[in-house]
Design a protein around this motif. Sequence first.
Motif, PDB file in Angstrom:
ATOM      1  N   ALA A 221       0.825  -1.208   0.000  1.00 29.75           N
ATOM      2  CA  ALA A 221       0.000   0.000   0.000  1.00 29.75           C
ATOM      3  C   ALA A 221       0.860   1.259   0.000  1.00 29.75           C
ATOM      4  CB  ALA A 221      -0.935  -0.002   1.198  1.00 29.75           C
ATOM      5  N   GLU A 222       1.940   1.252   0.799  1.00 28.45           N
ATOM      6  CA  GLU A 222       2.807   2.429   0.882  1.00 28.45           C
ATOM      7  C   GLU A 222       3.486   2.707  -0.458  1.00 28.45           C
ATOM      8  OE1 GLU A 222       4.140   2.040   5.591  1.00 28.45           O
ATOM      9  OE2 GLU A 222       5.418   1.239   3.991  1.00 28.45           O
ATOM     10  N   VAL A 223       4.028   1.660  -1.066  1.00 28.95           N
ATOM     11  CA  VAL A 223       4.740   1.842  -2.332  1.00 28.95           C
ATOM     12  C   VAL A 223       3.775   2.243  -3.435  1.00 28.95           C
ATOM     13  CG1 VAL A 223       6.182   0.731  -4.068  1.00 28.95           C
ATOM     14  CG2 VAL A 223       6.534   0.220  -1.650  1.00 28.95           C
ATOM     15  N   ARG A 224       2.618   1.630  -3.468  1.00 29.62           N
ATOM     16  CA  ARG A 224       1.631   1.991  -4.493  1.00 29.62           C
ATOM     17  C   ARG A 224       1.244   3.463  -4.372  1.00 29.62           C
ATOM     18  NH1 ARG A 224      -2.492  -1.633  -7.049  1.00 29.62           N
ATOM     19  NH2 ARG A 224      -3.596  -0.265  -8.484  1.00 29.62           N
ATOM     20  N   SER A 225       1.000   3.900  -3.155  1.00 29.38           N
ATOM     21  CA  SER A 225       0.634   5.299  -2.943  1.00 29.38           C
ATOM     22  C   SER A 225       1.747   6.226  -3.411  1.00 29.38           C
ATOM     23  CB  SER A 225       0.334   5.525  -1.463  1.00 29.38           C
ATOM     24  OG  SER A 225       0.036   6.873  -1.215  1.00 29.38           O
ATOM     25  N   GLY A 226       2.996   5.848  -3.116  1.00 28.14           N
ATOM     26  CA  GLY A 226       4.122   6.675  -3.541  1.00 28.14           C
ATOM     27  C   GLY A 226       4.268   6.721  -5.057  1.00 28.14           C
ATOM     28  N   LEU A 227       4.090   5.582  -5.707  1.00 28.12           N
ATOM     29  CA  LEU A 227       4.184   5.536  -7.173  1.00 28.12           C
ATOM     30  C   LEU A 227       3.093   6.391  -7.820  1.00 28.12           C
ATOM     31  CD1 LEU A 227       4.933   1.725  -7.690  1.00 28.12           C
ATOM     32  CD2 LEU A 227       6.482   3.623  -8.225  1.00 28.12           C
ATOM     33  N   GLU A 228       1.874   6.238  -7.353  1.00 30.62           N
ATOM     34  CA  GLU A 228       0.767   6.985  -7.954  1.00 30.62           C
ATOM     35  C   GLU A 228       0.920   8.489  -7.756  1.00 30.62           C
ATOM     36  OE1 GLU A 228      -2.586   5.127  -6.122  1.00 30.62           O
ATOM     37  OE2 GLU A 228      -2.747   3.548  -7.675  1.00 30.62           O
ATOM     38  N   ALA A 229       1.512   8.891  -6.628  1.00 31.89           N
ATOM     39  CA  ALA A 229       1.723  10.317  -6.382  1.00 31.89           C
ATOM     40  C   ALA A 229       2.829  10.883  -7.261  1.00 31.89           C
ATOM     41  CB  ALA A 229       2.055  10.537  -4.906  1.00 31.89           C
ATOM     42  N   ALA A 230       3.847  10.075  -7.546  1.00 37.34           N
ATOM     43  CA  ALA A 230       4.999  10.566  -8.295  1.00 37.34           C
ATOM     44  C   ALA A 230       4.807  10.536  -9.806  1.00 37.34           C
ATOM     45  CB  ALA A 230       6.232   9.734  -7.916  1.00 37.34           C
ATOM     46  N   LEU A 231       3.962   9.639 -10.295  1.00 40.64           N
ATOM     47  CA  LEU A 231       3.846   9.430 -11.742  1.00 40.64           C
ATOM     48  C   LEU A 231       2.784  10.332 -12.358  1.00 40.64           C
ATOM     49  CD1 LEU A 231       4.099   5.533 -11.714  1.00 40.64           C
ATOM     50  CD2 LEU A 231       5.786   7.119 -12.669  1.00 40.64           C
ATOM     51  N   PRO A 232       2.920  10.653 -13.642  1.00 41.77           N
ATOM     52  CA  PRO A 232       1.916  11.488 -14.324  1.00 41.77           C
ATOM     53  C   PRO A 232       0.588  10.753 -14.501  1.00 41.77           C
ATOM     54  CG  PRO A 232       3.564  10.687 -15.880  1.00 41.77           C
ATOM     55  CD  PRO A 232       4.049  10.316 -14.514  1.00 41.77           C
ATOM     56  N   ASP A 233      -0.452  11.491 -14.903  1.00 45.50           N
ATOM     57  CA  ASP A 233      -1.802  10.920 -14.997  1.00 45.50           C
ATOM     58  C   ASP A 233      -1.935   9.874 -16.098  1.00 45.50           C
ATOM     59  OD1 ASP A 233      -2.597  12.542 -12.934  1.00 45.50           O
ATOM     60  OD2 ASP A 233      -3.379  14.125 -14.239  1.00 45.50           O
ATOM     61  N   ASN A 234      -1.109   9.960 -17.146  1.00 43.09           N
ATOM     62  CA  ASN A 234      -1.249   9.013 -18.260  1.00 43.09           C
ATOM     63  C   ASN A 234      -0.466   7.718 -18.036  1.00 43.09           C
ATOM     64  OD1 ASN A 234       1.280  10.139 -18.487  1.00 43.09           O
ATOM     65  ND2 ASN A 234       1.206  10.342 -20.728  1.00 43.09           N
ATOM     66  N   VAL A 235      -0.151   7.445 -16.758  1.00 40.71           N
ATOM     67  CA  VAL A 235       0.544   6.217 -16.388  1.00 40.71           C
ATOM     68  C   VAL A 235      -0.232   5.567 -15.253  1.00 40.71           C
ATOM     69  CG1 VAL A 235       2.650   5.244 -15.407  1.00 40.71           C
ATOM     70  CG2 VAL A 235       2.797   7.065 -17.111  1.00 40.71           C
ATOM     71  N   GLU A 236      -0.394   4.236 -15.321  1.00 39.99           N
ATOM     72  CA  GLU A 236      -1.121   3.522 -14.279  1.00 39.99           C
ATOM     73  C   GLU A 236      -0.214   2.518 -13.583  1.00 39.99           C
ATOM     74  OE1 GLU A 236      -4.325   1.098 -15.642  1.00 39.99           O
ATOM     75  OE2 GLU A 236      -3.168   0.146 -17.240  1.00 39.99           O
ATOM     76  N   VAL A 237      -0.572   2.216 -12.324  1.00 41.47           N
ATOM     77  CA  VAL A 237       0.176   1.256 -11.516  1.00 41.47           C
ATOM     78  C   VAL A 237      -0.731   0.063 -11.232  1.00 41.47           C
ATOM     79  CG1 VAL A 237       1.402   0.883  -9.352  1.00 41.47           C
ATOM     80  CG2 VAL A 237       1.498   3.130 -10.466  1.00 41.47           C
ATOM     81  N   ARG A 238      -0.250  -1.145 -11.547  1.00 46.29           N
ATOM     82  CA  ARG A 238      -1.027  -2.361 -11.286  1.00 46.29           C
ATOM     83  C   ARG A 238      -0.192  -3.312 -10.442  1.00 46.29           C
ATOM     84  NH1 ARG A 238      -3.082  -4.797 -16.792  1.00 46.29           N
ATOM     85  NH2 ARG A 238      -0.892  -4.494 -17.371  1.00 46.29           N
ATOM     86  N   ASP A 239      -0.847  -3.907  -9.430  1.00 42.48           N
ATOM     87  CA  ASP A 239      -0.120  -4.856  -8.590  1.00 42.48           C
ATOM     88  C   ASP A 239      -0.179  -6.251  -9.208  1.00 42.48           C
ATOM     89  OD1 ASP A 239      -2.603  -6.005  -7.975  1.00 42.48           O
ATOM     90  OD2 ASP A 239      -2.825  -4.808  -6.163  1.00 42.48           O
ATOM     91  N   ASN A 240       0.469  -7.215  -8.547  1.00 39.38           N
ATOM     92  CA  ASN A 240       0.605  -8.561  -9.095  1.00 39.38           C
ATOM     93  C   ASN A 240      -0.744  -9.211  -9.348  1.00 39.38           C
ATOM     94  OD1 ASN A 240       0.938 -11.702  -8.636  1.00 39.38           O
ATOM     95  ND2 ASN A 240       2.932 -10.935  -9.301  1.00 39.38           N
ATOM     96  N   ALA A 241      -1.665  -9.064  -8.379  1.00 38.66           N
ATOM     97  CA  ALA A 241      -2.982  -9.687  -8.538  1.00 38.66           C
ATOM     98  C   ALA A 241      -3.717  -9.108  -9.744  1.00 38.66           C
ATOM     99  CB  ALA A 241      -3.809  -9.492  -7.276  1.00 38.66           C
TER     100      ALA A 241
END
Length: 830
Positions: A221-241
């Motif tokens: 959860a911590e890393v996902r939140s950090g990635l989403e905050a740092a990356l631009p809107d036209n990029v998405e973050v998906r976890d393993n599941a």
Amino acid sequence: MFRLTLRNLNAFKIRLALTTFAVVLGVSFVVSSFVLTDGFRQSFSTLSSDIVADTDFEVQPTSDFGSVAPMPASTLGIVEGVDGVEHAAGQVFSDRLQPTTADGELLTSSGPPLLSSSWVDESTLNQFTLRDGRAPTGDEFAMEYRAAAEHGFEIGSVYEIVTPTGVRSLTLSGTTVFGDDSATMGALLMQYPLDTLQTMIDSEGLLDSITVSIANSSTMAEVRSGLEAALPDNVEVRDNAQLVADTNADFEQGINIINNVMLGFAIVSLFVSIFIIANTFAIVVGQRTSELALLRAIGATPPQVRRSTMAEALIIGVVASLLGLLAGLGITVGLQAIFNALGASLPDVPLVMRTRTIVIAMILGVGVTLASATGPARKASGIAPMQAMQASVEAPSTPSRRRSVLGLVVLAAGLATGWFGLFGSNGSVSNTVALLGVGAVLVFGAMALMAPALVRPIVSVLGLPVRTLGAAGKLSTQNAGRNPRRTASSAASLTVGLGLVTAALVVGQSIKTGISGLVDDSVTADVLIQADDVISPQAFDDVGSTGSFDQLGSYRYDEIKIGDDVEGVIGTNLATTAELFDVGVSAGAMTDAPNTVAVYRGVAEDRGLAVGDTVDVMFPSGVAETLTVGAIFDSKAILDLNWVINDNDWSDRFGSSDIVWAAGTFAAGVEDVDSLTVPGLTFENRAEYKEGVESDIDQMLVVINVLLALAIVIALLGIANTAALSVFERTREVGLLRAVGMTRRQTRQMFRWESAQVSVLGAVLGIAVGLVFGWGVVEALPEFFAAKLSIPVARIAILLGICGLCGIIAAALPARRAARLNVIDALSMA
């Protein structure tokens, strides 16, 4: 009564075997469809897990519509700077690199796909492990070890790789294992150094994805939140599941197509089986009239007689369903071999028999058998005790008027349902297919109801040439027409199979004729240029640099957003297109002016657009522009989308600059391109293009008809079953004919010609229904796709002849038994 039921089944083993076999084939198709798709699901599930085995997150570019543009390589630095990220690797993928074997064979993606990916040095993020050799660097590549062995690739050897930017020579540095056990489903997997692959696919400075593993001290959860905050809107973050679920969903789409096609043919087979089983039980009840009446005379009640008949059906259904489970496994293996032989290669998958498959097979097999026996069982329970003194009673020789009227009503309902599916539904493919399926079932049911009224008129015509063959021919025609209901029921199963085959042939022939006319009328280009997948801009430039073409046009496909609507769009040079094709420009002109768009007439009318009007357009890249309507065209035969724009600055507007196809006219003095060679591209003149399209359609029809052929085989088994039971029923009649001088040869001929006429009757009715179905589908297709109905008369005539011949073959054994009956024994039967 139950012991009597078992003795009856044991006494008529041939009847039991033939009836059981019809159900077995229908059930086995259902089992095969589930076994095959469950095997795919299991294999692809393992593959999905292997693809993202140790990946905690994946960062990918995204877009609300259209193609997705790769990310700049600088995104990797942003990801690496997020707290909790332990390792991150940028990756690039491609399915457009074609290696050449040592003997010069260019491997294509027409079978299992060719997939290339960048090599990842960090082992926790690399799905591949080295088996032999070393990791690729510089002008080197690695290959999955099974694919390397299959195609003769050896470590240390240099191979040519056809890429979008030209032909490169690279050295095979090593072989690899994918995941735990290289479950690649037949795909050929290659790995290249990141910068080498970027250069080969013209993607320098760009990434398709970034895989991430997190530190043990951090939470998801911590890393996902950090990635989403740092990356631009036209990029998405998906976890393993999410990655596994999305990958499985992509695979599931293709699996569902296979499953639905297989189930469709399974339902056809079961539908055909219903007619056979119902006819078998009806004949058996007729033959056992005296026996059943005697049971009634000694105290058996109507419910007991009915339960006895249904018990026979239940036992047959259970036995057939169990055998169908085993046969389904065999059919799965056979279908894989057939598809592979026809060029539609399927990967090897395990045979998976789930509990759900067993339950469905048993329910369908038993259910179909019981449903088919319900009518005959009801008739058996209504036999009066006094009929014990009479011979067996045949079905009424005069067709029922009420039955015919009901058939007309059902026919009208079926045609109306089919019409609504083709022309009145909301455009959903699933709704259209469902309505067409219901309409087809109703039409075939109507034909079964109406057929008895048609038997005598049709048989009297079909029997004209047979009656010239002497007494055996005349008697065969009379026998075919004297019990219309039985003859119609015997022929009904063949009607279903031939109806579907005829419809497929008509649609295929109409499409071929339509495309041929389209090419002749609308194409002025001399050459059409295609690739296995797409044409790279570099390859297109290579074609132009040959000097062989006067005009050369490229065609790209993507999506744009107009208001709230996402629309498909073609990118090309409009002025060049006007020289290559006749698209029926009715207003304005196709020019190469920038920021202009050509609009299909129907859309222009709906939106109130005229030449000179402007349209606000949003492109997948986020760029917004105002385009001017430069032309309105009437035909989508070539430009098969509503919007066509000049492809200025295409790469800035869209995510991909790849070309789907191209066309050109010869330069002065050039008459053909036989000597022109551009790796990965094919060049076809108009005649060759038409031949290629016709060949593709014929191949599709072969696959369809191979599957439908099993339904026809079931139908012919039903005719053989009827012929065999008819010999038992008409034993005394045959004895009388033999007593008055009929020879054994004439007896055989009588039964064979009767069976042939029943088969041709079913074929004629099926062809008639198939022509109606084919006409409906052709009418529903776009006019440019199939402008008019085209009937393959020769093929249909051949089918008709084959059905007659198969009818003769189906009756061979019953006819032989009839001819060998002892005259005295036959006459002594009551």
